[in-house]
Design an enzyme around this catalytic site. Structure first.
Site, PDB file in Angstrom:
ATOM      1  N   VAL A 153       0.910  -1.148   0.000  1.00 17.46           N
ATOM      2  CA  VAL A 153       0.000   0.000   0.000  1.00 17.46           C
ATOM      3  C   VAL A 153       0.952   1.201   0.000  1.00 17.46           C
ATOM      4  CG1 VAL A 153      -1.799   1.258   1.234  1.00 17.46           C
ATOM      5  CG2 VAL A 153      -1.844  -1.243   1.171  1.00 17.46           C
ATOM      6  N   PRO A 154       1.201   1.776  -1.176  1.00 16.50           N
ATOM      7  CA  PRO A 154       2.364   2.651  -1.384  1.00 16.50           C
ATOM      8  C   PRO A 154       2.249   4.067  -0.811  1.00 16.50           C
ATOM      9  CG  PRO A 154       1.081   2.512  -3.385  1.00 16.50           C
ATOM     10  CD  PRO A 154       0.434   1.572  -2.409  1.00 16.50           C
ATOM     11  N   CYS A 155       2.265   4.143   0.511  1.00 16.35           N
ATOM     12  CA  CYS A 155       2.214   5.451   1.162  1.00 16.35           C
ATOM     13  C   CYS A 155       3.473   6.270   0.861  1.00 16.35           C
ATOM     14  CB  CYS A 155       2.001   5.295   2.659  1.00 16.35           C
ATOM     15  SG  CYS A 155       3.171   4.193   3.481  1.00 16.35           S
ATOM     16  N   HIS A 156       4.537   5.611   0.425  1.00 16.55           N
ATOM     17  CA  HIS A 156       5.761   6.340   0.079  1.00 16.55           C
ATOM     18  C   HIS A 156       5.573   7.214  -1.163  1.00 16.55           C
ATOM     19  CE1 HIS A 156       6.000   2.548  -2.217  1.00 16.55           C
ATOM     20  NE2 HIS A 156       6.683   3.252  -3.121  1.00 16.55           N
TER      21      HIS A 156
END
Length: 150
Positions: A118-121
């Site tokens: 879950v690409p919060c970056h």
């Protein structure tokens, strides 16, 4: 509950799962519990390895993270951010129909238990600068560079 550890290029990761899916992926400084891998945690490790090797841009392991309805909504929107692209907290707030919720989006982003998948970056400040990341800004910069986003 299953648990695997995997050494990524930017640090040791702990991957947990239940019968329904991956429940958490986080950077850890050391293995604090005995590993009890499952087919699901092993598949997640394999997909993470392929991601870091540049062979995978979309993950397919089932996910089962716990969070509030709002957090779940934000996390689903994070998964819609294409590989190699970034968006702002305001963009996410607009996309979920809550244009004044940028700060709340930031809080939900920070509580994401499924780092990388879950690409919060991929969420940055509206001014284009890298902002907070639970794994640290050095890792965030590494991940964005890996994806060609910076």
């Amino acid at each position: 509950m299953a648990l695997s550890y995997w050494q990524s290029p930017c640090g040791l990761m702990a991957i947990s799962a239940d019968d329904k899916g991956i429940t958490s992926i986080r950077f850890v400084s050391e293995s604090t519990a005995e590993a009890s891998p499952s087919n699901l945690t092993q598949a997640c490790c394999e997909q993470l390895e392929a991601y870091f090797d540049g062979r995978l841009t979309t993950f397919s392991v089932p996910l089962n993270a716990s969070g509030t309805a709002f957090q779940q909504q934000v996390w689903r929107q994070l998964q819609a951010i294409p590989y190699g692209q970034t968006v702002s907290y305001g963009d996410i707030a607009n996309d979920i129909g809550k244009p004044t919720a940028s700060r709340a989006v930031g809080m939900a982003n920070g509580k994401n238990p499924l780092t990388i998948i879950v690409p919060c970056h991929r969420v940055i400040g509206s001014n284009g600068k890298l902002t907070g990341y639970a794994g640290g800004l050095t890792r965030k910069q590494f991940l964005l560079a890996l994806e060609g986003a910076i």
